[in-house]
Enzyme design. Structure first.
Site, PDB file in Angstrom:
ATOM      1  N   ALA A   1       0.715  -1.232   0.024  1.00 35.23           N
ATOM      2  CA  ALA A   1      -0.115  -0.061   0.272  1.00 35.23           C
ATOM      3  C   ALA A   1       0.620   1.084  -0.247  1.00 35.23           C
ATOM      4  CB  ALA A   1      -0.981  -0.146   1.089  1.00 35.23           C
ATOM      5  N   GLU A   2       2.062   1.337   0.825  1.00 38.07           N
ATOM      6  CA  GLU A   2       2.765   2.392   1.289  1.00 38.07           C
ATOM      7  C   GLU A   2       3.447   2.703  -0.309  1.00 38.07           C
ATOM      8  OE1 GLU A   2       5.352   5.243   3.862  1.00 38.07           O
ATOM      9  OE2 GLU A   2       4.591   3.383   4.627  1.00 38.07           O
ATOM     10  N   SER A   3       4.003   1.665  -0.834  1.00 36.92           N
ATOM     11  CA  SER A   3       4.708   1.859  -2.089  1.00 36.92           C
ATOM     12  C   SER A   3       3.847   2.378  -3.226  1.00 36.92           C
ATOM     13  CB  SER A   3       5.249   0.410  -2.487  1.00 36.92           C
ATOM     14  OG  SER A   3       6.159  -0.133  -1.617  1.00 36.92           O
TER      15      SER A   3
END
Length: 148
Positions: A70-72
């Site tokens: 998700a953060e990527s």
């Protein structure tokens, strides 16, 4: 919308999936087997295998691996929106894990909820191979001055 009634791309500096995957060499994303598979006008999509690299001890996809995906994806999108005019850094992320996954792939799609001058907020929906939502995440990014 533009003349064709299609939404205009939000990217200041769009990169292809191939370029984004090349930038991810020697990172946690490469270690976990993540790959960017599509960049649309207002979204970034990537996938990650559910295997020994991403399992927790009970054989399920580790929630932390979902958060890395998700953060990527949100960070990639935020960076392409800002382009060369600045930089972005993550300042908050949350994730709700809705169902377990033991094998196959999970696919995440990141779309912006807010694109401001100093912050961006992205929603990342992660689905299993059957298209069922297994994790929903929200990422807040700070837009900062580009480091010379």
């Amino acid at each position: 919308p533009n003349q064709d009634d299609r939404p205009m791309a939000i990217w200041t500096h769009a990169l292809s999936p191939e370029q984004l995957n090349a930038l991810s060499r020697n990172t946690i994303g490469e270690h976990l087997g993540m790959e960017i598979i599509e960049v649309g006008d207002d979204f970034v999509r990537g996938r990650m295998p559910v295997d020994k690299r991403t399992h927790q001890p009970y054989g399920l996809l580790h929630g932390g691996a979902s958060v890395v995906l998700a953060e990527s994806l949100g960070s990639i999108g935020a960076g392409m929106v800002v382009g060369g005019s600045g930089a972005v850094v993550g300042i908050e992320i949350n994730a709700n894990h809705l169902r377990g996954v033991r094998a196959g792939w999970v696919t995440g799609t990141a779309r912006p909820l807010h694109l401001g001058r100093s912050t961006q907020v992205w929603e990342i929906r992660i689905e299993n191979d059957e298209g069922a939502l297994m994790c929903i995440s929200r990422l807040t990014m700070a837009v900062v001055a580009k480091v010379p």
